[in-house]
Design a protein around this motif. Structure first.
Motif, PDB file in Angstrom:
ATOM      1  N   HIS A   1       0.846  -1.190   0.000  1.00 41.54           N
ATOM      2  CA  HIS A   1       0.000   0.000   0.000  1.00 41.54           C
ATOM      3  C   HIS A   1       0.883   1.241   0.000  1.00 41.54           C
ATOM      4  O   HIS A   1       1.862   1.301   0.746  1.00 41.54           O
ATOM      5  N   VAL A   2       0.531   2.206  -0.820  1.00 37.05           N
ATOM      6  CA  VAL A   2       1.308   3.444  -0.934  1.00 37.05           C
ATOM      7  C   VAL A   2       0.451   4.615  -0.462  1.00 37.05           C
ATOM      8  O   VAL A   2      -0.700   4.758  -0.879  1.00 37.05           O
ATOM      9  N   GLY A   3       1.013   5.420   0.412  1.00 39.36           N
ATOM     10  CA  GLY A   3       0.365   6.651   0.849  1.00 39.36           C
ATOM     11  C   GLY A   3       0.973   7.825   0.106  1.00 39.36           C
ATOM     12  O   GLY A   3       2.165   7.826  -0.216  1.00 39.36           O
ATOM     13  N   ILE A   4       0.162   8.831  -0.168  1.00 38.81           N
ATOM     14  CA  ILE A   4       0.631  10.021  -0.879  1.00 38.81           C
ATOM     15  C   ILE A   4       0.406  11.237   0.003  1.00 38.81           C
ATOM     16  O   ILE A   4      -0.720  11.500   0.427  1.00 38.81           O
TER      17      ILE A   4
ATOM     18  N   THR B   1      -8.376   7.515   1.983  1.00 36.43           N
ATOM     19  CA  THR B   1      -7.634   8.570   2.681  1.00 36.43           C
ATOM     20  C   THR B   1      -7.061   8.039   3.986  1.00 36.43           C
ATOM     21  O   THR B   1      -7.460   6.979   4.466  1.00 36.43           O
ATOM     22  N   PHE B   2      -6.129   8.809   4.538  1.00 39.07           N
ATOM     23  CA  PHE B   2      -5.592   8.508   5.861  1.00 39.07           C
ATOM     24  C   PHE B   2      -5.415   9.813   6.614  1.00 39.07           C
ATOM     25  O   PHE B   2      -5.324  10.882   6.007  1.00 39.07           O
ATOM     26  N   ASP B   3      -5.388   9.716   7.917  1.00 38.28           N
ATOM     27  CA  ASP B   3      -5.203  10.870   8.792  1.00 38.28           C
ATOM     28  C   ASP B   3      -3.740  10.936   9.185  1.00 38.28           C
ATOM     29  O   ASP B   3      -3.174   9.952   9.651  1.00 38.28           O
ATOM     30  N   ARG B   4      -3.128  12.087   9.021  1.00 45.98           N
ATOM     31  CA  ARG B   4      -1.689  12.213   9.294  1.00 45.98           C
ATOM     32  C   ARG B   4      -1.340  12.028  10.767  1.00 45.98           C
ATOM     33  O   ARG B   4      -0.195  11.820  11.096  1.00 45.98           O
TER      34      ARG B   4
ATOM     35  N   GLN C   1      -1.398   6.191  12.619  1.00 50.26           N
ATOM     36  CA  GLN C   1      -0.440   5.352  11.907  1.00 50.26           C
ATOM     37  C   GLN C   1      -1.011   4.979  10.537  1.00 50.26           C
ATOM     38  O   GLN C   1      -2.102   4.420  10.432  1.00 50.26           O
ATOM     39  N   PRO C   2      -0.252   5.290   9.480  1.00 52.80           N
ATOM     40  CA  PRO C   2      -0.756   4.972   8.140  1.00 52.80           C
ATOM     41  C   PRO C   2      -0.685   3.477   7.861  1.00 52.80           C
ATOM     42  O   PRO C   2       0.153   2.767   8.400  1.00 52.80           O
ATOM     43  N   ASP C   3      -1.586   3.025   7.018  1.00 52.99           N
ATOM     44  CA  ASP C   3      -1.621   1.626   6.613  1.00 52.99           C
ATOM     45  C   ASP C   3      -0.792   1.449   5.337  1.00 52.99           C
ATOM     46  O   ASP C   3      -1.181   0.747   4.424  1.00 52.99           O
TER      47      ASP C   3
ATOM     48  N   ALA D   1       8.286   9.035  11.320  1.00 50.03           N
ATOM     49  CA  ALA D   1       9.401   8.354  12.013  1.00 50.03           C
ATOM     50  C   ALA D   1       8.908   7.507  13.169  1.00 50.03           C
ATOM     51  O   ALA D   1       9.443   6.436  13.424  1.00 50.03           O
ATOM     52  N   ARG D   2       7.889   7.955  13.866  1.00 50.44           N
ATOM     53  CA  ARG D   2       7.400   7.202  15.023  1.00 50.44           C
ATOM     54  C   ARG D   2       6.805   5.855  14.647  1.00 50.44           C
ATOM     55  O   ARG D   2       6.635   4.982  15.484  1.00 50.44           O
ATOM     56  N   TRP D   3       6.478   5.675  13.353  1.00 53.35           N
ATOM     57  CA  TRP D   3       5.880   4.411  12.916  1.00 53.35           C
ATOM     58  C   TRP D   3       6.807   3.605  12.003  1.00 53.35           C
ATOM     59  O   TRP D   3       6.380   2.626  11.407  1.00 53.35           O
TER      60      TRP D   3
END
Length: 92
Positions: free
Chosen positions: A11-14, A59-62, A65-67, A88-90
């Motif tokens: 999975h890619v987040g943008i 979508t994801f919330d900054r 933690q992103p998936d 960095a925390r994830w």
């Protein structure tokens, strides 16, 4: 030897620079077309959803933690540094 390569990302987040750039629509279209062609799911930061005409954009919330196992940052140095601090925390 003509081996077909596959992308190793699940999975890619943008992440997108908040300030509009005239080149952004074309860059996003080319990037998402590429990911779609490779059958790699992608999502965009919720605050930047308005860059897409499709209401089905994931979508994801900054702040959560992103998936994603890869984040692509579109912007300048500040955008990249901000994303690095956030992720960095994830270990993304």
């Amino acid at each position: 030897m003509n081996k077909k390569r596959t992308l190793a990302f699940k999975h890619v987040g943008i992440l997108i620079k908040p300030t509009p750039d005239p080149a952004l629509p074309e860059v996003l279209q080319r990037l998402t077309d590429f990911l779609d062609k490779k059958a790699v799911p992608w999502s965009v930061e919720a605050q930047q959803r308005h860059h897409f005409n499709n209401n089905d954009v994931m979508t994801f919330d900054r702040l959560e933690q992103p998936d994603s196992d890869l984040i692509i940052v579109i912007g300048g140095d500040g955008t990249l540094l901000n994303a690095a601090r956030m992720l960095a925390r994830w270990d993304v």
